[in-house]
Design an enzyme around this catalytic site. Structure first.
Site, PDB file in Angstrom:
ATOM      1  N   ARG A 118      42.422 -65.935  89.145  1.00 32.27           N
ATOM      2  CA  ARG A 118      41.537 -65.408  90.199  1.00 32.27           C
ATOM      3  C   ARG A 118      41.237 -66.532  91.172  1.00 32.27           C
ATOM      4  NH1 ARG A 118      35.695 -65.719  90.871  1.00 32.27           N
ATOM      5  NH2 ARG A 118      36.766 -67.427  91.878  1.00 32.27           N
ATOM      6  N   LYS A 124      39.494 -79.529  94.186  1.00 34.27           N
ATOM      7  CA  LYS A 124      38.113 -79.639  93.726  1.00 34.27           C
ATOM      8  C   LYS A 124      37.820 -81.059  93.235  1.00 34.27           C
ATOM      9  CE  LYS A 124      34.776 -76.611  92.291  1.00 34.27           C
ATOM     10  NZ  LYS A 124      34.454 -75.211  92.279  1.00 34.27           N
ATOM     11  N   GLU A 154      37.674 -73.211  86.067  1.00 34.70           N
ATOM     12  CA  GLU A 154      37.659 -72.834  87.487  1.00 34.70           C
ATOM     13  C   GLU A 154      38.611 -71.665  87.763  1.00 34.70           C
ATOM     14  OE1 GLU A 154      35.779 -74.377  89.792  1.00 34.70           O
ATOM     15  OE2 GLU A 154      36.570 -73.254  91.488  1.00 34.70           O
ATOM     16  N   ASP A 155      38.102 -70.656  88.427  1.00 32.87           N
ATOM     17  CA  ASP A 155      38.919 -69.545  88.908  1.00 32.87           C
ATOM     18  C   ASP A 155      39.714 -68.828  87.826  1.00 32.87           C
ATOM     19  OD1 ASP A 155      37.838 -69.894  91.349  1.00 32.87           O
ATOM     20  OD2 ASP A 155      39.648 -70.514  92.385  1.00 32.87           O
ATOM     21  N   TYR A 210      39.963 -78.606 100.755  1.00 32.96           N
ATOM     22  CA  TYR A 210      39.508 -77.539  99.854  1.00 32.96           C
ATOM     23  C   TYR A 210      39.381 -76.260 100.674  1.00 32.96           C
ATOM     24  CZ  TYR A 210      37.646 -75.530  95.654  1.00 32.96           C
ATOM     25  OH  TYR A 210      37.484 -74.730  94.550  1.00 32.96           O
ATOM     26  N   ASN A 253      32.442 -64.432 100.227  1.00 31.85           N
ATOM     27  CA  ASN A 253      33.404 -65.229 100.995  1.00 31.85           C
ATOM     28  C   ASN A 253      34.709 -64.471 101.111  1.00 31.85           C
ATOM     29  OD1 ASN A 253      31.786 -67.597 101.235  1.00 31.85           O
ATOM     30  ND2 ASN A 253      32.184 -68.036  99.088  1.00 31.85           N
ATOM     31  N   ASP A 278      32.021 -73.645  87.182  1.00 28.07           N
ATOM     32  CA  ASP A 278      31.374 -73.760  88.496  1.00 28.07           C
ATOM     33  C   ASP A 278      31.225 -72.409  89.183  1.00 28.07           C
ATOM     34  OD1 ASP A 278      30.288 -75.340  90.702  1.00 28.07           O
ATOM     35  OD2 ASP A 278      32.025 -74.545  91.771  1.00 28.07           O
ATOM     36  N   ASP A 279      32.200 -71.503  88.974  1.00 21.75           N
ATOM     37  CA  ASP A 279      32.100 -70.188  89.632  1.00 21.75           C
ATOM     38  C   ASP A 279      30.816 -69.478  89.206  1.00 21.75           C
ATOM     39  OD1 ASP A 279      34.728 -70.451  90.720  1.00 21.75           O
ATOM     40  OD2 ASP A 279      35.503 -70.003  88.733  1.00 21.75           O
TER      41      ASP A 279
HETATM   42  P1  NAD Z   1      33.226 -59.809  91.181  1.00 16.42           P
HETATM   43  O1  NAD Z   1      34.460 -59.125  91.612  1.00 16.42           O
HETATM   44  O2  NAD Z   1      33.056 -60.223  89.765  1.00 16.42           O
HETATM   45  O3  NAD Z   1      31.961 -58.882  91.528  1.00 16.42           O
HETATM   46  C1  NAD Z   1      31.851 -58.072  92.641  1.00 16.42           C
HETATM   47  C2  NAD Z   1      30.771 -57.050  92.369  1.00 16.42           C
HETATM   48  O4  NAD Z   1      30.526 -56.323  93.569  1.00 16.42           O
HETATM   49  C3  NAD Z   1      31.130 -56.022  91.294  1.00 16.42           C
HETATM   50  O5  NAD Z   1      30.014 -55.829  90.466  1.00 16.42           O
HETATM   51  C4  NAD Z   1      31.404 -54.762  92.096  1.00 16.42           C
HETATM   52  O6  NAD Z   1      31.067 -53.577  91.376  1.00 16.42           O
HETATM   53  C5  NAD Z   1      30.457 -54.938  93.261  1.00 16.42           C
HETATM   54  N1  NAD Z   1      30.847 -54.147  94.418  1.00 16.42           N
HETATM   55  C6  NAD Z   1      32.081 -53.954  94.930  1.00 16.42           C
HETATM   56  N2  NAD Z   1      32.021 -53.126  95.980  1.00 16.42           N
HETATM   57  C7  NAD Z   1      30.731 -52.788  96.139  1.00 16.42           C
HETATM   58  C8  NAD Z   1      30.047 -51.937  97.030  1.00 16.42           C
HETATM   59  N3  NAD Z   1      30.684 -51.269  97.970  1.00 16.42           N
HETATM   60  N4  NAD Z   1      28.721 -51.838  96.889  1.00 16.42           N
HETATM   61  C9  NAD Z   1      28.053 -52.506  95.924  1.00 16.42           C
HETATM   62  N5  NAD Z   1      28.657 -53.300  95.047  1.00 16.42           N
HETATM   63  C10 NAD Z   1      29.975 -53.444  95.153  1.00 16.42           C
HETATM   64  O7  NAD Z   1      33.077 -61.074  92.120  1.00 16.42           O
HETATM   65  P2  NAD Z   1      32.201 -62.393  91.902  1.00 16.42           P
HETATM   66  O8  NAD Z   1      33.002 -63.448  91.224  1.00 16.42           O
HETATM   67  O9  NAD Z   1      30.890 -62.008  91.304  1.00 16.42           O
HETATM   68  O10 NAD Z   1      32.020 -62.870  93.415  1.00 16.42           O
HETATM   69  C11 NAD Z   1      31.422 -62.026  94.366  1.00 16.42           C
HETATM   70  C12 NAD Z   1      31.400 -62.682  95.728  1.00 16.42           C
HETATM   71  O11 NAD Z   1      30.589 -63.830  95.679  1.00 16.42           O
HETATM   72  C13 NAD Z   1      32.765 -63.130  96.244  1.00 16.42           C
HETATM   73  O12 NAD Z   1      32.950 -62.688  97.564  1.00 16.42           O
HETATM   74  C14 NAD Z   1      32.676 -64.616  96.245  1.00 16.42           C
HETATM   75  O13 NAD Z   1      33.361 -65.176  97.343  1.00 16.42           O
HETATM   76  C15 NAD Z   1      31.199 -64.843  96.401  1.00 16.42           C
HETATM   77  N6  NAD Z   1      30.832 -66.147  95.860  1.00 16.42           N
HETATM   78  C16 NAD Z   1      30.239 -67.023  96.716  1.00 16.42           C
HETATM   79  C17 NAD Z   1      29.927 -68.282  96.287  1.00 16.42           C
HETATM   80  C18 NAD Z   1      29.291 -69.238  97.243  1.00 16.42           C
HETATM   81  O14 NAD Z   1      29.316 -69.000  98.399  1.00 16.42           O
HETATM   82  N7  NAD Z   1      28.707 -70.322  96.798  1.00 16.42           N
HETATM   83  C19 NAD Z   1      30.226 -68.667  94.994  1.00 16.42           C
HETATM   84  C20 NAD Z   1      30.820 -67.742  94.119  1.00 16.42           C
HETATM   85  C21 NAD Z   1      31.117 -66.466  94.569  1.00 16.42           C
END
Ligand code: NAD
Length: 546
Positions: free
Chosen positions: A151, A169, A240-241, A98, A403, A263-264
């Site tokens: 995505r 997954k 997913e995604d 994964y 991430n 899950d996201d």
């Molecule tokens: P998304 O694209 O929907 O949201 C990103 C957000 O960040 C948006 O609201 C955007 O306006 C904001 N943003 C972008 N640049 C910015 C800046 N300079 N300052 C402030 N805000 C800013 O993405 P998402 O699906 O919500 O995921 C976000 C992150 O969370 C990803 O990097 C993903 O890898 C991580 N994530 C981690 C886990 C985990 O570790 N368990 C799970 C899911 C998502």
């Protein structure tokens, strides 16, 4: 729990059926009875020897993608051995089947195509989805992971190459929580791709047109859901995604109608909440006294904020009181209700406040007890941010969840160093231990793998008819309660991933308990839920000799 099992084949065909094949582990009597004498090297091996052989092969390879491909080929050949390998050392093999390796595998899917697995449903087959799904050989499917490839991780639109995600997954559902593989089905919906390099690649395997949107897309999803309900009525559907806008609307449309989750959104929320519960066990504080400021206001941020709010309602607050404790900050600053760009899904967290354009100023204004980074932008939890959090809080919660590692809002070392060792830290991607002033800190990883396999196992063991937010809160609590005093002493707020099967089965049992308590189960309540869950779990052992 399952219907009539498929009958094993005999002879040469048996060696090409991954479900029944044992490869060199067929005994002499089995070889005689099954007509495969002479088709294998003569001396039978044990499963342990087979695991050692695969592990040795992998050790000769430098590239994780090559290891991924070897493991994919193994799965296509011998399912039991594949899971025995994965479960022999999950911490080592999870990253190979994964994230992060699966990302590259999805990008190169069309170039390194392996044995077919799962079902592809192209939008051109509208009206015939029952027929296509019916071609899957198993008739009792309990768990589907489905993507439309738009995505994929942080890599964007990978079209049908996204199939690597449901496949990978589902491997973790089995390897980490014992969901029997024959009950699982990976699916990719092909509605086209907007990825120009794929559209121009002669090797691309999906439909060669732009993504279908709007009513046609919605109708396709609806037909898919209906087809799954018709063929596999006991099935749980995990989305997913999908792109954000589709992920949120699909979940809203189906969450109260069928057994389903995303899950996201929900798994991420639960693993973050588990980290918060773990952190509160270190700081000895109450959830109802916390305030969180999110950097980022996408589906991860709002999903986590909503689950925290719902967890607060279980501790006596109202949902509005819960939401008032969660603030969002995005690229345009603090999300306040006077802003004109607030989307519907962000509205519950757009509170009344003067505009604030810098994150540090927002910290000074809101005085959060925790900051959660889900912005996809690295380094934004800089020194002034961490120092402000450490000034305001005795034990600041610092969760840079973006991430991969290169996008993390800060490193573990930065958080510990700039907070004088007081940060309670967890990140989306793993960081190595940190030595600071003679103390060793072990950073936790808020990996969804603590949640989704256990959720799958709980749904299976209870025949749950719905997947509710409260089930995710139960999961988060169950994960946090497994962190030992010794773990907490070094700052760890998640259980070690090396014992993921035990951890997941414990979590699954606690979710199952909740499902039975709430009357959401479709099987009778067993006397001992822990034993019931363990008994339902798949173990990678060969079926008894003939
Ligand atoms: P998304 O694209 O929907 O949201 C990103 C957000 O960040 C948006 O609201 C955007 O306006 C904001 N943003 C972008 N640049 C910015 C800046 N300079 N300052 C402030 N805000 C800013 O993405 P998402 O699906 O919500 O995921 C976000 C992150 O969370 C990803 O990097 C993903 O890898 C991580 N994530 C981690 C886990 C985990 O570790 N368990 C799970 C899911 C998502």
């Amino acid at each position: 729990m399952t219907d009539t099992p498929r009958q094993p084949l005999t002879g040469y065909a048996l060696l090409h059926d991954p479900h029944f094949n044992k490869g060199s582990a067929f005994s002499e009597s089995e070889r005689l009875a099954l007509g495969i004498e002479g088709l294998l090297p003569p001396v039978p091996a044990t499963l342990q020897i087979q695991i050692a052989r695969v592990t040795m092969q992998l050790s000769f390879l430098d590239s994780d993608l090559q290891k991924y491909l070897i493991l994919s080929d193994l799965l296509a050949r011998n399912e039991t051995l594949y899971y025995a390998v994965l479960m022999s050392d999950p911490a080592t093999f999870m990253p190979l089947v994964y994230t992060p390796t699966v990302g590259e595998a999805c990008q190169k899917f069309d170039h390194f195509l392996r044995a077919p697995r799962g079902v592809y449903l192209p939008i051109t087959a509208r009206g015939r989805l029952v027929e296509l799904l019916g071609n899957w050989p198993e008739k009792d499917v309990r768990f589907i992971v489905v993507t439309d490839g738009e995505r994929i991780l942080g890599l964007g639109d990978l079209g049908v190459g996204g199939m690597g995600i449901p496949m990978g997954k589902l491997s973790l559902y089995t390897a980490c929580a014992g969901v029997p593989p024959k009950l699982t089905l990976p699916i990719t919906l092909d509605v086209g791709t907007n990825n120009e390099s794929l559209l121009n690649d002669p090797l691309y395997l999906g439909l060669r047109h732009q993504r279908v949107r709007g009513a046609e897309y919605v109708a396709f999803i609806e037909e898919f859901v209906q087809a799954v309900q018709q063929l596999f009525p006991k099935c749980c559907l995990q989305w997913e995604d999908f792109a954000n806008f589709n992920a949120v609307t699909i979940l809203e449309r189906y969450r109260d109608k069928i057994c389903t989750y995303n899950d996201d959104i929900q798994g991420t929320a639960a693993v973050a909440l588990a980290g918060i519960f773990g952190a509160l066990r270190i700081s000895n504080e109450q959830l109802t006294d916390q305030r969180f400021l999110f950097l980022g206001a996408g589906s991860a941020a709002t999903g986590i904020a909503e689950l925290i709010s719902e967890a607060i309602t279980l501790e006596g607050g109202t949902i509005d009181q819960g939401r008032a404790r969660n603030w969002l900050f995005d690229v345009n600053g603090l999300m306040v209700d006077s802003r004109s760009d607030v989307a519907d899904f962000q509205k519950p967290f757009a509170h009344s406040h003067a505009p604030v354009s810098s994150f540090v100023e927002a910290i000074e204004a809101i005085k959060p007890t925790g900051i959660i980074g889900v912005s996809t932008v690295p380094k934004l939890f800089n020194r002034p941010v961490i120092e402000a959090m450490a000034r305001i809080n005795k034990r600041p919660i610092i969760f840079p969840f973006s991430n991969p590692t290169s996008r993390s809002e800060c490193t573990a070392e930065e958080a510990y160093k700039w907070s004088g060792g007081r940060a309670i830290f967890a990140s989306g991607s793993p960081f190595p231990p940190v030595e600071l002033d003679g103390q060793r800190f072990i950073p936790g990883q808020g990996n969804n793998v603590y949640i989704f396999p256990a959720m799958g196992m709980a749904v299976l063991a209870t025949g749950a008819t719905r997947v509710t937010q409260a089930m995710f809160i139960s999961a988060a609590k169950a994960v946090a309660e497994q962190v030992t005093n010794a773990d907490r002493a070094s700052g760890l707020i998640y259980p070690p991933q090396s014992h993921i099967l035990d951890a997941s089965l414990h979590t699954a049992a606690r979710i199952a308990e909740h499902v039975f308590d709430q009357g959401l189960a479709s099987v009778p309540r067993p006397e001992n839920i822990d034993e019931h869950v363990r008994a339902a779990a798949y173990r990678p052992v060969y079926s008894s000799p003939v």
